[in-house]
Design a protein around this motif. Structure first.
Motif, mmCIF file in Angstrom:
data_model
loop_
_atom_site.group_PDB
_atom_site.id
_atom_site.type_symbol
_atom_site.label_atom_id
_atom_site.label_comp_id
_atom_site.label_asym_id
_atom_site.label_seq_id
_atom_site.Cartn_x
_atom_site.Cartn_y
_atom_site.Cartn_z
ATOM 1 N N GLY A 79 40.004 -10.373 -16.340
ATOM 2 C CA GLY A 79 39.922 -11.616 -15.578
ATOM 3 C C GLY A 79 39.559 -12.786 -16.464
ATOM 4 N N VAL A 80 40.062 -13.957 -16.098
ATOM 5 C CA VAL A 80 39.727 -15.198 -16.776
ATOM 6 C C VAL A 80 39.645 -16.287 -15.707
ATOM 7 N N ALA A 81 38.679 -17.177 -15.833
ATOM 8 C CA ALA A 81 38.508 -18.258 -14.858
ATOM 9 C C ALA A 81 38.055 -19.517 -15.593
ATOM 10 N N ALA A 82 38.426 -20.682 -15.046
ATOM 11 C CA ALA A 82 38.026 -21.964 -15.623
ATOM 12 C C ALA A 82 37.771 -22.957 -14.502
ATOM 13 N N LEU A 83 36.859 -23.901 -14.749
ATOM 14 C CA LEU A 83 36.485 -24.906 -13.757
ATOM 15 C C LEU A 83 36.178 -26.210 -14.475
ATOM 16 N N GLN A 84 36.668 -27.315 -13.928
ATOM 17 C CA GLN A 84 36.313 -28.632 -14.440
ATOM 18 C C GLN A 84 36.024 -29.525 -13.246
ATOM 19 N N THR A 85 34.862 -30.192 -13.262
ATOM 20 C CA THR A 85 34.470 -31.084 -12.166
ATOM 21 C C THR A 85 33.987 -32.413 -12.728
ATOM 22 N N GLU A 86 34.047 -33.417 -11.887
ATOM 23 C CA GLU A 86 33.586 -34.751 -12.249
ATOM 24 C C GLU A 86 33.023 -35.405 -10.995
ATOM 25 N N SER A 87 31.852 -36.040 -11.118
ATOM 26 C CA SER A 87 31.251 -36.709 -9.959
ATOM 27 C C SER A 87 30.360 -37.856 -10.405
ATOM 28 N N ALA A 141 38.860 -33.096 -3.815
ATOM 29 C CA ALA A 141 38.390 -34.468 -3.988
ATOM 30 C C ALA A 141 37.456 -34.754 -2.829
ATOM 31 N N GLY A 142 36.331 -35.409 -3.124
ATOM 32 C CA GLY A 142 35.348 -35.659 -2.077
ATOM 33 C C GLY A 142 34.727 -37.029 -2.202
ATOM 34 N N ALA A 143 33.656 -37.221 -1.484
ATOM 35 C CA ALA A 143 32.931 -38.489 -1.490
ATOM 36 C C ALA A 143 32.331 -38.756 -2.868
ATOM 37 N N ASP A 144 31.993 -40.005 -3.122
ATOM 38 C CA ASP A 144 31.324 -40.411 -4.359
ATOM 39 C C ASP A 144 32.112 -40.028 -5.608
ATOM 40 N N SER A 145 33.431 -40.174 -5.546
ATOM 41 C CA SER A 145 34.325 -39.920 -6.691
ATOM 42 C C SER A 145 34.219 -38.495 -7.221
ATOM 43 N N THR A 146 33.966 -37.545 -6.358
ATOM 44 C CA THR A 146 33.878 -36.145 -6.769
ATOM 45 C C THR A 146 35.277 -35.551 -6.835
ATOM 46 N N ARG A 147 35.587 -34.909 -7.970
ATOM 47 C CA ARG A 147 36.872 -34.247 -8.149
ATOM 48 C C ARG A 147 36.644 -32.930 -8.869
ATOM 49 N N GLY A 148 37.476 -31.960 -8.569
ATOM 50 C CA GLY A 148 37.346 -30.685 -9.242
ATOM 51 C C GLY A 148 38.669 -29.953 -9.315
ATOM 52 N N LEU A 149 38.820 -29.114 -10.318
ATOM 53 C CA LEU A 149 40.000 -28.281 -10.489
ATOM 54 C C LEU A 149 39.525 -26.942 -11.034
ATOM 55 N N SER A 150 39.971 -25.870 -10.425
ATOM 56 C CA SER A 150 39.596 -24.544 -10.914
ATOM 57 C C SER A 150 40.789 -23.614 -10.821
ATOM 58 N N GLY A 151 40.761 -22.591 -11.638
ATOM 59 C CA GLY A 151 41.812 -21.593 -11.638
ATOM 60 C C GLY A 151 41.285 -20.274 -12.148
ATOM 61 N N ALA A 152 41.919 -19.209 -11.729
ATOM 62 C CA ALA A 152 41.517 -17.876 -12.176
ATOM 63 C C ALA A 152 42.726 -16.950 -12.148
#
Length: 93
Positions: free
Chosen positions: A31-39, A7-18
């Motif tokens: 291998g498998v990986a996923a990422l979701q972000t919002e800002s 979680a960061g400035a300007d409502s930045t959020r992210g979640l990732s996994g692999a």
């Protein structure tokens, strides 16, 4: 296995996994990986929804032949209402 959240400035959020899997003694690996972000970009007027949402995922598989190894992969990335991309990759080393 990796899991990351931020979680960061300007409502930045992210979640990732692999998850990477290589059976012991086997030349195969997966291998498998996923990422979701919002800002929300700074300085954007409050008119409408200025939030950017991005998702991506990838799959790959490899085989170690000894002196040579090969890996194939597929990736998909999307930014809501902005872009969508797909890519395939092949590596020989």
């Amino acid at each position: 296995m990796r899991l990351n959240g931020d979680a960061g400035a300007d409502s930045t959020r992210g979640l990732s996994g692999a998850i990477d899997f290589a059976p012991q003694g086997s030349p195969m690996s997966f291998g498998v990986a996923a990422l979701q972000t919002e800002s929300t970009p700074p300085g954007v007027a409050a008119a409408g929804d200025a939030t950017t949402r991005s998702t991506s995922w990838s799959l790959d598989a490899g085989y170690d032949f000894g002196p040579v190894a090969a890996r194939l992969g597929y990736a998909d990335a999307r930014d809501a209402d902005l872009r969508s991309s797909r890519s395939m990759s092949a590596t020989l080393s």
